[in-house]
Scaffold this motif. Structure first.
Motif, PDB file in Angstrom:
ATOM      1  N   ASN A   1      50.425  25.407  31.621  1.00 44.61           N
ATOM      2  CA  ASN A   1      49.329  24.989  30.440  1.00 44.61           C
ATOM      3  C   ASN A   1      50.080  23.998  29.558  1.00 44.61           C
ATOM      4  O   ASN A   1      51.204  23.797  29.593  1.00 44.61           O
ATOM      5  N   ASN A   2      49.231  23.852  28.446  1.00 44.17           N
ATOM      6  CA  ASN A   2      50.056  22.982  27.397  1.00 44.17           C
ATOM      7  C   ASN A   2      51.208  23.383  26.665  1.00 44.17           C
ATOM      8  O   ASN A   2      52.116  22.630  26.700  1.00 44.17           O
ATOM      9  N   PRO A   3      51.226  24.577  26.413  1.00 43.33           N
ATOM     10  CA  PRO A   3      52.565  25.054  25.784  1.00 43.33           C
ATOM     11  C   PRO A   3      53.620  24.945  26.915  1.00 43.33           C
ATOM     12  O   PRO A   3      54.842  24.668  26.498  1.00 43.33           O
ATOM     13  N   ILE A   4      53.522  25.279  28.128  1.00 43.82           N
ATOM     14  CA  ILE A   4      54.436  25.074  28.966  1.00 43.82           C
ATOM     15  C   ILE A   4      54.916  23.623  29.307  1.00 43.82           C
ATOM     16  O   ILE A   4      56.048  23.443  29.596  1.00 43.82           O
ATOM     17  N   VAL A   5      53.983  22.646  29.375  1.00 51.76           N
ATOM     18  CA  VAL A   5      54.407  21.220  29.606  1.00 51.76           C
ATOM     19  C   VAL A   5      55.235  20.955  28.106  1.00 51.76           C
ATOM     20  O   VAL A   5      55.994  20.002  28.371  1.00 51.76           O
ATOM     21  N   THR A   6      54.967  21.493  27.114  1.00 50.59           N
ATOM     22  CA  THR A   6      55.586  21.077  25.798  1.00 50.59           C
ATOM     23  C   THR A   6      57.031  21.542  25.942  1.00 50.59           C
ATOM     24  O   THR A   6      58.199  20.767  25.670  1.00 50.59           O
ATOM     25  N   VAL A   7      57.207  22.828  26.617  1.00 49.14           N
ATOM     26  CA  VAL A   7      58.625  23.595  27.035  1.00 49.14           C
ATOM     27  C   VAL A   7      59.486  22.301  27.947  1.00 49.14           C
ATOM     28  O   VAL A   7      60.281  21.871  27.823  1.00 49.14           O
ATOM     29  N   PHE A   8      58.419  21.840  28.904  1.00 55.68           N
ATOM     30  CA  PHE A   8      59.192  21.208  29.913  1.00 55.68           C
ATOM     31  C   PHE A   8      59.709  19.738  29.425  1.00 55.68           C
ATOM     32  O   PHE A   8      60.539  19.408  29.748  1.00 55.68           O
ATOM     33  N   GLU A   9      58.702  19.352  28.487  1.00 55.14           N
ATOM     34  CA  GLU A   9      59.057  17.776  27.776  1.00 55.14           C
ATOM     35  C   GLU A   9      60.394  18.113  27.003  1.00 55.14           C
ATOM     36  O   GLU A   9      60.882  17.273  26.484  1.00 55.14           O
TER      37      GLU A   9
ATOM     38  N   ILE B   1      54.233  20.646  38.895  1.00 54.24           N
ATOM     39  CA  ILE B   1      55.231  20.097  37.911  1.00 54.24           C
ATOM     40  C   ILE B   1      55.379  18.691  38.183  1.00 54.24           C
ATOM     41  O   ILE B   1      55.476  17.888  37.131  1.00 54.24           O
ATOM     42  N   GLN B   2      55.773  18.411  39.487  1.00 52.21           N
ATOM     43  CA  GLN B   2      56.145  16.934  39.861  1.00 52.21           C
ATOM     44  C   GLN B   2      54.909  16.307  39.380  1.00 52.21           C
ATOM     45  O   GLN B   2      54.759  14.951  39.071  1.00 52.21           O
TER      46      GLN B   2
END
Length: 80
Positions: A29-37, A63-64
């Motif tokens: 979700n959006n917070p997880i994408v922020t972590v990945f970034e 994710i990819q």
């Protein structure tokens, strides 16, 4: 937590710590994408069961699909 606050918190933590481990759960979700970034490595811990491995494959593809390279994702099989 909203992505902007999370991004600021991660940047602050990265100034203090050389390694940060975050348990992101099983959905993207959006917070997880922020972590990945804000990371250089995604470690995906997976149970050695067919269902878990299939779900892990779908998660890695997702994710990819968000433009994170496959080289950034490492899979660890959790034996216990």
């Amino acid at each position: 937590m909203n992505p902007e606050k999370l991004d600021a918190m991660l940047k602050l933590l990265l100034k203090v710590f050389s390694v940060i481990i975050i348990d992101c759960g099983s959905e993207v979700n959006n917070p997880i994408v922020t972590v990945f970034e804000n990371t250089t490595l995604i470690v995906h811990v997976v149970n050695p069961e067919i269902l878990s491995l299939n779900q892990a494959k779908k998660m890695n593809e997702k994710i990819q699909g968000l433009m994170f390279p496959a080289e950034m994702i490492k899979v660890v099989i959790n034996k216990y």
